[in-house]
Design a protein around this motif. Structure first.
Motif, PDB file in Angstrom:
ATOM      1  N   THR A 243       0.827  -1.213   0.000  1.00 58.37           N
ATOM      2  CA  THR A 243       0.000   0.000   0.000  1.00 58.37           C
ATOM      3  C   THR A 243       0.859   1.261   0.000  1.00 58.37           C
ATOM      4  N   LEU A 244       1.899   1.236   0.875  1.00 57.32           N
ATOM      5  CA  LEU A 244       2.787   2.403   0.947  1.00 57.32           C
ATOM      6  C   LEU A 244       3.512   2.628  -0.367  1.00 57.32           C
ATOM      7  N   LEU A 245       4.012   1.537  -0.968  1.00 52.83           N
ATOM      8  CA  LEU A 245       4.769   1.666  -2.214  1.00 52.83           C
ATOM      9  C   LEU A 245       3.873   2.173  -3.340  1.00 52.83           C
ATOM     10  N   PHE A 246       2.635   1.640  -3.419  1.00 52.17           N
ATOM     11  CA  PHE A 246       1.714   2.096  -4.451  1.00 52.17           C
ATOM     12  C   PHE A 246       1.330   3.560  -4.229  1.00 52.17           C
ATOM     13  N   THR A 247       1.082   3.906  -2.961  1.00 53.91           N
ATOM     14  CA  THR A 247       0.705   5.300  -2.661  1.00 53.91           C
ATOM     15  C   THR A 247       1.838   6.255  -3.034  1.00 53.91           C
ATOM     16  N   LEU A 248       3.069   5.909  -2.589  1.00 53.87           N
ATOM     17  CA  LEU A 248       4.210   6.749  -2.929  1.00 53.87           C
ATOM     18  C   LEU A 248       4.442   6.769  -4.437  1.00 53.87           C
ATOM     19  N   GLY A 249       4.199   5.612  -5.097  1.00 47.84           N
ATOM     20  CA  GLY A 249       4.362   5.564  -6.544  1.00 47.84           C
ATOM     21  C   GLY A 249       3.388   6.476  -7.256  1.00 47.84           C
ATOM     22  N   ASP A 250       2.127   6.470  -6.802  1.00 43.04           N
ATOM     23  CA  ASP A 250       1.138   7.366  -7.409  1.00 43.04           C
ATOM     24  C   ASP A 250       1.510   8.830  -7.198  1.00 43.04           C
TER      25      ASP A 250
ATOM     26  N   ILE B 287      16.730  -6.073  -5.557  1.00 40.91           N
ATOM     27  CA  ILE B 287      15.534  -5.320  -5.203  1.00 40.91           C
ATOM     28  C   ILE B 287      15.850  -3.834  -5.048  1.00 40.91           C
ATOM     29  N   ASN B 288      16.930  -3.517  -4.285  1.00 38.42           N
ATOM     30  CA  ASN B 288      17.237  -2.115  -4.044  1.00 38.42           C
ATOM     31  C   ASN B 288      17.603  -1.397  -5.345  1.00 38.42           C
ATOM     32  N   SER B 289      18.380  -2.072  -6.203  1.00 39.06           N
ATOM     33  CA  SER B 289      18.730  -1.460  -7.471  1.00 39.06           C
ATOM     34  C   SER B 289      17.506  -1.301  -8.353  1.00 39.06           C
ATOM     35  N   SER B 290      16.538  -2.212  -8.226  1.00 36.91           N
ATOM     36  CA  SER B 290      15.302  -2.118  -9.013  1.00 36.91           C
ATOM     37  C   SER B 290      14.490  -0.926  -8.575  1.00 36.91           C
ATOM     38  N   VAL B 291      14.442  -0.677  -7.246  1.00 33.23           N
ATOM     39  CA  VAL B 291      13.717   0.492  -6.748  1.00 33.23           C
ATOM     40  C   VAL B 291      14.325   1.761  -7.323  1.00 33.23           C
ATOM     41  N   ALA B 292      15.683   1.809  -7.336  1.00 31.51           N
ATOM     42  CA  ALA B 292      16.343   2.981  -7.901  1.00 31.51           C
ATOM     43  C   ALA B 292      16.042   3.119  -9.389  1.00 31.51           C
ATOM     44  N   ALA B 293      15.980   1.974 -10.100  1.00 26.12           N
ATOM     45  CA  ALA B 293      15.698   2.012 -11.531  1.00 26.12           C
ATOM     46  C   ALA B 293      14.268   2.458 -11.782  1.00 26.12           C
ATOM     47  N   ILE B 294      13.321   2.002 -10.952  1.00 26.40           N
ATOM     48  CA  ILE B 294      11.921   2.369 -11.126  1.00 26.40           C
ATOM     49  C   ILE B 294      11.727   3.856 -10.889  1.00 26.40           C
ATOM     50  N   SER B 295      12.521   4.401  -9.915  1.00 27.11           N
ATOM     51  CA  SER B 295      12.367   5.795  -9.558  1.00 27.11           C
ATOM     52  C   SER B 295      12.910   6.731 -10.610  1.00 27.11           C
ATOM     53  N   GLN B 296      13.700   6.233 -11.566  1.00 34.00           N
ATOM     54  CA  GLN B 296      14.305   7.105 -12.587  1.00 34.00           C
ATOM     55  C   GLN B 296      13.251   7.497 -13.624  1.00 34.00           C
TER      56      GLN B 296
ATOM     57  N   GLN C 108      10.944  18.500  -7.469  1.00 32.85           N
ATOM     58  CA  GLN C 108      12.036  17.523  -7.595  1.00 32.85           C
ATOM     59  C   GLN C 108      12.574  17.119  -6.223  1.00 32.85           C
ATOM     60  N   LEU C 109      12.631  18.096  -5.294  1.00 38.25           N
ATOM     61  CA  LEU C 109      13.050  17.762  -3.928  1.00 38.25           C
ATOM     62  C   LEU C 109      12.050  16.798  -3.280  1.00 38.25           C
ATOM     63  N   ALA C 110      10.757  17.043  -3.513  1.00 38.23           N
ATOM     64  CA  ALA C 110       9.739  16.143  -2.967  1.00 38.23           C
ATOM     65  C   ALA C 110       9.850  14.768  -3.611  1.00 38.23           C
ATOM     66  N   ILE C 111      10.169  14.718  -4.899  1.00 35.44           N
ATOM     67  CA  ILE C 111      10.339  13.428  -5.583  1.00 35.44           C
ATOM     68  C   ILE C 111      11.522  12.659  -4.988  1.00 35.44           C
ATOM     69  N   ARG C 112      12.629  13.360  -4.740  1.00 35.49           N
ATOM     70  CA  ARG C 112      13.785  12.688  -4.119  1.00 35.49           C
ATOM     71  C   ARG C 112      13.427  12.160  -2.734  1.00 35.49           C
ATOM     72  N   ASP C 113      12.638  12.942  -1.990  1.00 34.08           N
ATOM     73  CA  ASP C 113      12.221  12.474  -0.663  1.00 34.08           C
ATOM     74  C   ASP C 113      11.350  11.225  -0.781  1.00 34.08           C
ATOM     75  N   ILE C 114      10.460  11.196  -1.756  1.00 35.26           N
ATOM     76  CA  ILE C 114       9.607  10.013  -1.968  1.00 35.26           C
ATOM     77  C   ILE C 114      10.459   8.813  -2.330  1.00 35.26           C
ATOM     78  N   ARG C 115      11.463   8.997  -3.195  1.00 34.91           N
ATOM     79  CA  ARG C 115      12.331   7.893  -3.596  1.00 34.91           C
ATOM     80  C   ARG C 115      13.138   7.381  -2.407  1.00 34.91           C
ATOM     81  N   ASP C 116      13.591   8.307  -1.557  1.00 35.22           N
ATOM     82  CA  ASP C 116      14.329   7.873  -0.349  1.00 35.22           C
ATOM     83  C   ASP C 116      13.424   7.050   0.565  1.00 35.22           C
ATOM     84  N   ARG C 117      12.173   7.463   0.692  1.00 41.36           N
ATOM     85  CA  ARG C 117      11.235   6.714   1.526  1.00 41.36           C
ATOM     86  C   ARG C 117      10.957   5.346   0.917  1.00 41.36           C
ATOM     87  N   GLN C 118      10.849   5.279  -0.394  1.00 46.60           N
ATOM     88  CA  GLN C 118      10.675   3.983  -1.047  1.00 46.60           C
ATOM     89  C   GLN C 118      11.886   3.086  -0.809  1.00 46.60           C
TER      90      GLN C 118
END
Length: 312
Positions: A155-162, A303-312, A214-224
């Motif tokens: 739920t958290l990942l989907f919410t942050l993703g949206d 997994i961690n590298s995938s999260v970074a790739a998804i966030s790009q 962009q700062l908010a996006i970086r914060d979301i990616r860090d939380r993910q």
């Protein structure tokens, strides 16, 4: 004459008596001298005997002193031996009592230890049974908590993703607006239009807003990233427990790629180019990216590298 004759007679008698007395005296003196000589000799013999007796007395006294000293030394040694013997008997009796008490205590403690061992064995058996039961309950509760963690993380990942998707769309729109404002500013500068400053201020406001997004996006990616790192032990535990589940990162990537594919199709349909080659090529590229992402996510270490790739 008569008187003179009596006088001479008297004198004669007296002289005769005197001579007798002198003879008697000499005789008595001679006898006395003999007696005195004999006494002197006897006295000398007696003193000689006294000297010998004194020597004998001194020798006897010395021998007596030595014998008394020997007896005193022997008495001291005997008393010392008696004292040591008494001390030895005291130590022996005390040690014997202590050893007897120690043996008795050891026997008692061994008996108590056996009773305690039996008690502990039965207690540990009950505790082991209870712990196994509690362990099973805890394992079940932990598995349920891990499943709940999976749902919470999804739920958290989907919410942050949206939120990230919307902010990226917003950042893209701001980029287009910044580009438009920049073009308008350049045109106004070329034509000396006074509205150039208005477009310049609008451009600055848009750049500031884009930086904030962009700062908010970086914060979301860090939380993910942090949530994914925290979920990794849960993911490993669920896999070890044989619980079939798809990793939320993979689901999010599928969701994003499907959304992008639908948007490409909708855009192509809106333009009337659904069968165009560029559209098919873009869709094919999205499908390949989806498959590659699934391969990367398939290995738990990626997994961690995938999260970074998804966030790009």
């Amino acid at each position: 004459e008569r008187d003179l004759a009596r006088l001479y007679q008297l004198k004669k008698r007296v002289d005769g008596a005197e001579r007798q007395m002198l003879e008697k005296t000499d005789k008595d003196r001679s006898q006395s001298d003999d007696v005195l000589g004999d006494l002197m000799n006897r006295q000398t013999d007696a003193w000689d005997q006294v000297g010998s007796l004194l020597k004998l007395i001194r020798q006897l006294e010395l021998e007596r002193h030595q014998e008394v000293k020997r007896r005193m030394d022997a008495k001291i040694k005997d008393e010392k031996r008696r004292i040591e013997y008494g001390a030895f008997n005291g130590v022996f009796d005390k040690s014997a009592r202590d050893y007897d008490r120690t043996v008795t205590n050891c026997d008692t403690r061994i008996h108590c230890a056996k009773l305690m061992g039996e008690f502990l064995h039965s207690g540990f058996f009950v505790m082991d049974k209870g712990l196994k039961q509690r362990g099973a309950e805890v394992s079940d509760a932990l598995l349920e908590a891990q499943k709940a963690h999976l749902e919470t993380y999804r739920t958290l990942l989907f919410t942050l993703g949206d939120i990230e998707y919307r902010k990226e769309r917003k950042a893209t729109e701001l980029g287009e607006n910044i580009q438009a404002a920049h073009i308008q500013q350049e045109l106004c500068n070329d034509s000396l239009n006074p509205n150039a400053k208005k477009f310049s201020d609008a451009k600055k406001d848009l750049l500031k807003l884009r930086d904030e997004i962009q700062l908010a996006i970086r914060d979301i990616r860090d939380r993910q990233q942090a949530a994914t790192e925290q979920f990794q032990p849960t993911d490993e535990a669920l896999t070890a427990a044989g619980v079939a589940h798809a990793h939320p990162v993979q689901e999010l990537e599928d969701r994003r790629l499907n959304t992008r594919a639908k948007m490409v199709e909708y855009k192509a349909m809106a333009l009337g180019r659904s069968g165009a080659a560029p559209v098919k090529k873009e869709l094919e590229g999205l499908r390949q990216g989806l498959n590659e992402t699934r391969k990367v996510i398939g290995s738990r270490g990626g997994i961690n590298s995938s999260v970074a790739a998804i966030s790009q």
